[in-house]
Scaffold this motif. Structure first.
Motif, short mmCIF file in Angstrom:
data_model
loop_
_atom_site.label_atom_id
_atom_site.label_comp_id
_atom_site.label_asym_id
_atom_site.label_seq_id
_atom_site.Cartn_x
_atom_site.Cartn_y
_atom_site.Cartn_z
N ALA A 318 0.84 -1.20 0.00
CA ALA A 318 0.00 0.00 0.00
C ALA A 318 0.88 1.25 0.00
CB ALA A 318 -0.92 -0.01 1.21
N ASN A 319 1.94 1.24 0.80
CA ASN A 319 2.85 2.39 0.83
C ASN A 319 3.54 2.59 -0.51
OD1 ASN A 319 2.32 2.94 3.46
ND2 ASN A 319 4.15 1.98 4.29
N ILE A 320 3.98 1.48 -1.13
CA ILE A 320 4.72 1.60 -2.40
C ILE A 320 3.84 2.28 -3.44
CG2 ILE A 320 5.74 0.32 -4.33
CD1 ILE A 320 6.45 -1.91 -2.40
N ILE A 321 2.58 1.87 -3.50
CA ILE A 321 1.75 2.45 -4.57
C ILE A 321 1.01 3.71 -4.10
CG2 ILE A 321 1.44 0.24 -5.79
CD1 ILE A 321 -1.33 0.09 -4.58
N GLY A 322 1.34 4.15 -2.89
CA GLY A 322 0.82 5.44 -2.44
C GLY A 322 -0.63 5.41 -1.98
N ILE A 323 -1.09 4.26 -1.49
CA ILE A 323 -2.46 4.19 -0.97
C ILE A 323 -2.40 4.20 0.56
CG2 ILE A 323 -4.40 2.60 -0.64
CD1 ILE A 323 -4.22 1.82 -3.46
N ASN A 324 -3.26 5.01 1.14
CA ASN A 324 -3.28 5.05 2.60
C ASN A 324 -4.43 4.16 3.10
OD1 ASN A 324 -2.79 5.75 5.15
ND2 ASN A 324 -3.37 7.92 4.95
N LEU A 325 -4.10 3.05 3.74
CA LEU A 325 -5.19 2.18 4.22
C LEU A 325 -5.77 2.79 5.50
CD1 LEU A 325 -3.79 -1.47 3.83
CD2 LEU A 325 -5.35 -0.24 2.32
N GLY A 326 -7.07 3.07 5.47
CA GLY A 326 -7.73 3.70 6.63
C GLY A 326 -7.95 2.70 7.74
N LEU A 327 -8.57 3.18 8.84
CA LEU A 327 -8.73 2.34 10.02
C LEU A 327 -9.55 1.08 9.71
CD1 LEU A 327 -8.13 2.09 13.03
CD2 LEU A 327 -10.31 3.19 13.48
N SER A 328 -10.64 1.24 8.95
CA SER A 328 -11.49 0.06 8.71
C SER A 328 -10.73 -0.97 7.86
CB SER A 328 -12.80 0.46 8.04
OG SER A 328 -12.52 1.10 6.84
N ASP A 329 -9.96 -0.49 6.87
CA ASP A 329 -9.16 -1.44 6.07
C ASP A 329 -8.13 -2.14 6.95
OD1 ASP A 329 -10.32 -1.27 3.63
OD2 ASP A 329 -9.06 0.40 2.94
N GLN A 330 -7.56 -1.39 7.89
CA GLN A 330 -6.51 -1.99 8.72
C GLN A 330 -7.12 -3.02 9.69
OE1 GLN A 330 -3.06 -0.18 9.86
NE2 GLN A 330 -3.08 1.45 8.35
N ILE A 331 -8.33 -2.73 10.17
CA ILE A 331 -8.98 -3.73 11.04
C ILE A 331 -9.30 -4.98 10.21
CG2 ILE A 331 -11.08 -4.22 12.40
CD1 ILE A 331 -11.05 -1.25 13.21
N PHE A 332 -9.78 -4.75 8.99
CA PHE A 332 -10.05 -5.86 8.07
C PHE A 332 -8.77 -6.67 7.84
CE2 PHE A 332 -11.27 -6.97 3.43
CZ PHE A 332 -11.90 -8.13 3.82
N LEU A 333 -7.66 -5.95 7.73
CA LEU A 333 -6.37 -6.61 7.47
C LEU A 333 -5.97 -7.55 8.62
CD1 LEU A 333 -3.76 -7.03 5.86
CD2 LEU A 333 -2.90 -4.88 6.78
N VAL A 334 -6.30 -7.17 9.85
CA VAL A 334 -5.96 -8.05 10.99
C VAL A 334 -6.60 -9.42 10.76
CG1 VAL A 334 -6.18 -8.42 13.48
CG2 VAL A 334 -5.82 -6.10 12.59
#
Ligand code: ASP
Length: 404
Positions: A318-334
């Motif tokens: 996400a960082n490489i392609i310049g996308i900022n994952l928001g809180l809900s995406d990050q919770i989903f990621l867990v």
């Protein structure tokens, strides 16, 4: 130190000596002669471990589950094991996400412009849910023949539960399964004799063949990931062990080093399972009901190192392609990282394959997986070691309270 431990300590010493000698002297003739021999020795060792691991998982789970009567003790073992596996994995993933969010590897980098011919191969979005279900509910004979460990675990649990019946005809089958497990363990203990040679060959090859130039472009990311893996393996898991069992940390590492070295050398939790069961029962005197249940289950579903790696890669991409994952995406990621690690078979580089699920579900470009292929052999050694360590600590914690 018992005899096998001494032999394994020597094999590590000789592997380091030979590996670094060949790496730095570049004597081509000697390399060409030794590498094929080391490859044969390493492969034969892994093949033997793989040969026994499917019968071992099947017989150990059915035999242990059928022995656990429906009482408080066995419900404690079920619940305690699952709670332990779930919570340690959550901690591993959360810690990684904290570190990745603070240090932000990949941001403003030019890694995006690196091309890799393999990238197109990964340009497919897998179907997370249906593919997962189809791979775990299977004809058991097909699962046993093809080595589908997750499907074998599901069937073994059902089969083990059915074997608990009091009917005379079923009791006979249960005894047969207990006997089959004992036979499998006799073979495992014999195979342990091969461990020093196998570990020597695999470790030497790891040192000789690892191409370190590919690490430079991803060095920052790799250091962060290895830092979290080390923290989890050297601080967090030992602290859990000390808190719940009072087993000293040095004592733990000293008695389990054969298992951890095997995990490191083979990069496979499943291939390490025979050695884990045998060593834990012999060195730590763990109750067989605990080790036969907690360890095969853990080898299949409990992968702290894999879970944290999946989360780290997703945030890095996400960082490489310049996308900022928001809180809900990050919770989903867990949850995604945990699901992907549970679904990953306990074999080398399995975590790379399930990464596609994680990236795909977050709408990140799946083809970026190709960037991580060259570094996977090395990172997998550390992931697998911490995966196996998590299973061992789990078994020791459960053992402490199982008969208390
Ligand atoms: N090699 C790991 C294991 O067997 C799985 C992975 O690829 O992360 O535990």
């Amino acid at each position: 130190m018992n005899d096998l431990n001494i032999k394994i300590a020597w094999s590590v010493f000789f592997a380091l000596t030979l590996g670094f000698f060949l790496r730095f002297t570049h004597i081509e003739g000697l390399q060409n002669l030794l590498i094929p021999i080391l490859e044969i020795l390493g492969q034969v060792f892994i093949l033997f471990l793989k040969m026994i691991m499917i019968p071992l998982i099947f017989f150990s789970l059915t035999s242990s589950i059928s022995s656990l009567q429906e009482n408080k003790q066995s419900s404690f073992l079920w619940k305690g094991t699952l709670i332990y596996y779930f919570s340690t994995m959550v901690v591993a993933v959360l810690l990684t996400m904290l570190v990745m969010n603070i240090f932000q590897p990949g941001i403003h980098s030019d890694i995006q412009n690196m091309t890799n011919p393999l990238m197109t191969e990964f340009n497919q979005q897998p179907n997370l849910f249906m593919d997962g279900i189809k791979s775990i509910i299977k004809n058991p004979f097909e699962a046993l023949a093809s080595g589908n460990i997750m499907a074998i675990v599901v069937f073994s649990i059902l089969f083990g539960l059915a074997l608990r019946s009091d009917r005379a005809s079923i009791k006979k089958v249960k005894n047969w399964f207990d006997g089959m497990f004992d036979i499998t363990m006799i073979i495992v203990n014999k195979l342990m004799a091969l461990a020093p040679i196998g570990i020597f060959a695999l470790l030497s090859l790891l040192i000789i063949q690892q191409d370190l130039t590919v690490f430079l472009s991803l060095a920052y990311f790799i250091l962060l990931v290895l830092g979290v893996i080390f923290f989890h393996g050297v601080v967090f898991l030992p602290l859990i062990l000390k808190t719940f069992t009072q087993i000293g940390i040095l004592n733990f590492f000293s008695k389990s080093k054969t298992i951890l070295i095997t995990a490191f050398a083979t990069s496979s939790s499943a291939a390490t399972l025979p050695i884990s069961i045998s060593n834990l029962e012999n060195n730590f005197k763990v109750d067989q009901n605990v080790s036969r249940f907690v360890l095969p289950l853990g080898a299949t579903v409990n992968m702290d190192g894999t879970a944290l790696y999946e989360a780290a890669v997703a945030l890095f991409v996400a960082n490489i392609i310049g996308i900022n994952l928001g809180l809900s995406d990050q919770i989903f990621l867990v949850f995604l990282a945990m699901a992907a690690s549970i679904g990953a078979p306990a074999i080398p580089s399995a975590g790379m394959v399930t990464l596609a699920l994680v990236l795909g579900a977050l709408n990140l470009p799946v083809e970026y997986i190709a960037l991580f292929i060259p570094i996977d052999r090395l990172i997998d050694t550390f992931r697998t070691t911490v995966n196996v360590e998590g299973d061992l600590v789990g078994a020791l914690v459960m053992n402490k309270y199982f008969n208390a």
